[in-house]
Design an enzyme around this catalytic site. Structure first.
Site, PDB file in Angstrom:
ATOM      1  N   ASP A 100       0.832  -1.178   0.016  1.00 46.30           N
ATOM      2  CA  ASP A 100       0.091   0.040   0.270  1.00 46.30           C
ATOM      3  C   ASP A 100       0.884   1.328   0.108  1.00 46.30           C
ATOM      4  OD1 ASP A 100      -2.196   1.566   0.480  1.00 46.30           O
ATOM      5  OD2 ASP A 100      -3.174   0.180   1.737  1.00 46.30           O
ATOM      6  N   ASP A 207      -2.946   4.470  -2.593  1.00 40.21           N
ATOM      7  CA  ASP A 207      -3.936   5.425  -1.814  1.00 40.21           C
ATOM      8  C   ASP A 207      -4.367   6.678  -2.237  1.00 40.21           C
ATOM      9  OD1 ASP A 207      -5.447   5.260   1.187  1.00 40.21           O
ATOM     10  OD2 ASP A 207      -4.325   7.022   1.203  1.00 40.21           O
ATOM     11  N   GLU A 257      -6.667   3.689  -5.591  1.00 40.32           N
ATOM     12  CA  GLU A 257      -7.877   4.113  -4.822  1.00 40.32           C
ATOM     13  C   GLU A 257      -8.378   5.397  -5.479  1.00 40.32           C
ATOM     14  OE1 GLU A 257      -9.325   4.655  -0.249  1.00 40.32           O
ATOM     15  OE2 GLU A 257      -7.426   5.242  -0.798  1.00 40.32           O
ATOM     16  N   HIS A 331     -10.602  -2.146   4.663  1.00 42.13           N
ATOM     17  CA  HIS A 331     -10.389  -1.793   5.834  1.00 42.13           C
ATOM     18  C   HIS A 331     -11.110  -0.084   6.335  1.00 42.13           C
ATOM     19  CE1 HIS A 331      -7.647   0.354   3.297  1.00 42.13           C
ATOM     20  NE2 HIS A 331      -7.497   1.556   4.022  1.00 42.13           N
ATOM     21  N   ASP A 332     -11.680   0.400   5.293  1.00 44.58           N
ATOM     22  CA  ASP A 332     -12.466   1.817   5.478  1.00 44.58           C
ATOM     23  C   ASP A 332     -14.061   1.562   5.353  1.00 44.58           C
ATOM     24  OD1 ASP A 332     -10.262   3.421   5.866  1.00 44.58           O
ATOM     25  OD2 ASP A 332      -9.953   3.682   3.763  1.00 44.58           O
TER      26      ASP A 332
END
Length: 578
Positions: A100, A207, A257, A331-332
């Site tokens: 990430d 990200d 993302e 995870h969000d």
């Protein structure tokens, strides 16, 4: 499709939130050696890549997405030797490691920002600094340069006396945004990616990468708060192409993302001719339960809107030779099985929990793109169900709770909303066993383990026919083995008035690929029907599907097709023909 796209179509990625996956040393926090200890499990599941959330040094104001050193391992998570061992052991099992990369912003504790605070002009230019509106001169902050609102609440701007400027932070105040217009910044970040590539990393997730190129003119935003003015900025494609070229990662597995993005830009990001990204995460489909588009306002999922979004994005990405990451969880996000109706019979066979979990798996894994499994999704992990706001650790959740109470909600009402929406729902420790600590840790977990772990865990499902875990293994196998799932075209079909909460789509092969599949006795065409309805519904099947065979279904029985497919609650059916 080209060979590159076909490889993406056969690929399945597993996401690990490192703090919560497996703790090898009893300190309550997951770590690299914990991941290594579970590689046989990941090989059993059949995944091709493992994406690991950040384990770099960080003050943990945003759970590791505030990075203070891009090229080191935080001692909380282990050592560089532990990382190298993980890469080697994963490779031995045919699994690639995907990292990430948080390149939109740094932590305020990063050496670059600290040097900027100390007055180093070179590093001041690494960040986005502005004078305040109405400032009368040095030392007078005035007002924030724009009215943009941070993703975590409050202004996107923070006055810093040591800089004598306001700095931009799209996220937490301790996450100053980097100035990608500075070529030195872009060169530094390309070197970061090369560093990890040279250590054997097989793929990268970037990200909020749609936010790296800021507008040429900063102006006030409307009610949307500023992100839409920044997303897909004027140089974003140019900068991504440069990063991919200079880091030497063209052709590797990459995903971006996308925050507040557009479909047209996502096509461009992922068209192989652009040499930017392999695929994108877009989040429009995970806002269908936002009342009036607001995350912290609840409504039942709008399945008609969900169907429309899937149809539009799947078909137009296909037309533009783009590629999507397929996912429900990360995870969000709160847990999809809870979110879309799987609240009854948690941990038991036959209830809405099991049926909805399997149905969601079918819906994602049968579409065109690359499916992502988030840790615990494959066993049906549910929302945390915490009884107190004090049990939550997420900064966004605490900010939202305060804002809700200040706006007039009772503490109980605010807690209910946070319970439905908190990012911590996706961050609770992985449930390996029913034992204390859920097999995650021998110590005190950093985030409380939900009571559901007593029934929902790997030990209870591994090897048990009909379990969610074994069902997910079958979905992974089918994607690896069937060309129509990996490479087939896609078209969505209106399920009709009898199934207003169903999603239905076809996949099919053409030309030589169709001939080869037919000769091998494999499916050439698939029809997938997924009901999000807690009650019964029915679909009138197109003529071509009235004598089709069942490939897979979530009820465990064999359905006979006819003119009408009667759908049971949360039913998923995949039919095939040659």
């Amino acid at each position: 499709m080209g060979a590159h796209e076909r490889d993406l179509g056969k690929t399945v990625v597993y996401q690990i939130y490192i703090k919560s996956f497996c703790d090898s040393d009893g300190d309550g926090t997951g770590d690299l050696r914990g991941i290594t200890s579970k590689l046989d499990y990941l090989a059993y599941l059949g995944v091709d890549y493992v994406w690991i959330t950040p384990f770099f040094p960080s003050p943990q104001r945003d759970n590791g997405y505030d990075i203070s050193d891009y090229c080191a391992v935080d001692p909380v998570f282990g050592t560089m030797d532990d990382f190298d061992e993980l890469v080697d052991e994963a490779r031995r099992r045919g699994i690639g490691i995907m990292l990430d990369m948080v390149l939109c912003h740094t932590s305020s504790e990063h050496v670059w920002f600290q040097r900027a605070l100390a007055g180093d002009e070179r590093y001041r230019s690494y960040y986005i600094l502005r004078d305040g509106r109405g400032s009368t001169g040095p030392g007078d902050p005035g007002e924030p340069p724009t009215n943009w609102q941070s993703a975590f609440g409050g202004s996107m701007w923070e006055w810093e006396p040591r800089l004598g400027k306001w700095y931009l932070h799209m996220h937490d105040v301790t996450q100053p945004d980097l100035n990608w217009d500075n070529p030195e910044v872009r060169a530094e970040l390309a070197q970061v990616v090369r560093f990890w590539r040279d250590r054997g990393v097989a793929g990268f997730r970037f990200d909020v990468v749609s936010l790296i190129s800021k507008p040429e003119v900063f102006e006030d935003a409307g009610p949307e708060g500023g992100r839409s003015l920044i997303a897909d900025g004027p140089h974003v494609h140019e900068y991504l192409q440069e990063l991919v070229r200079e880091a030497g990662i063209d052709g590797m597995l990459t995903v971006g993302e996308m925050a507040a993005t557009t479909l047209e830009n996502c096509v461009r990001y992922t068209n192989p001719a652009s040499h930017e990204l392999g695929m994108v995460f877009s989040f429009h489909h995970l806002k269908v339960d936002y009342l009036n588009g607001k995350k912290w306002a609840l409504q039942d999922p709008d399945i008609a809107r969900l169907r429309e979004l899937f149809a539009t994005w799947q078909e137009r990405m296909q037309e533009g030779h783009g590629w999507s990451a397929l996912f429900w969880n990360n995870h969000d996000q709160p847990r999809a099985v809870t979110r879309f109706g799987g609240r009854e019979g948690v941990g038991e066979a036959g209830g809405s929990w099991e049926l909805a979990a399997k149905m969601l798996g079918v819906c994602a894994h049968l579409m065109q793109g690359t499916p992502y499994i988030f840790q615990g999704e494959e066993i049906g992990m549910v929302n945390a169900g915490y009884a107190s706001i004090d049990d939550y650790r997420d900064v966004e959740s605490h900010n939202a709770y305060r804002a809700l109470v200040e706006a007039g909600s009772t503490p109980a009402e605010a807690l209910h909303v946070v319970g439905e929406r908190s990012r911590d729902n996706g961050r609770t420790p992985m449930q390996w066993t029913a034992a204390p600590g859920a097999g995650f840790t021998a110590g005190e977990p950093w985030l409380a383990i939900p009571a559901s772990s007593a029934l929902v865990n790997v030990a209870a499902e591994k090897g048990r026919p009909g379990s969610i875990l074994e069902f997910y293994r079958e979905l992974v196998r089918l994607r690896h083995e069937l060309a129509v799932i990996a490479d087939g075209r896609v078209c969505f079909i209106d399920p009709g008035e009898g199934a207003p909460r169903a999603i239905m789509f076809e996949r099919w092969l053409e030309g030589e690929a169709a001939r080869e599949a037919a000769e091998a006795g494999a499916p050439v065409r698939l029809l997938t029907v997924c009901s999000f309805d807690e009650g019964a519904s029915s679909v009138d099947l197109p003529d071509a599907w009235r004598s089709a065979e069942q490939l897979i279904g979530n009820y465990g029985d064999v359905r006979q097709c006819g003119g009408t497919l009667a759908l049971r609650p949360f039913e998923a059916q995949v039919l095939w023909t040659r």
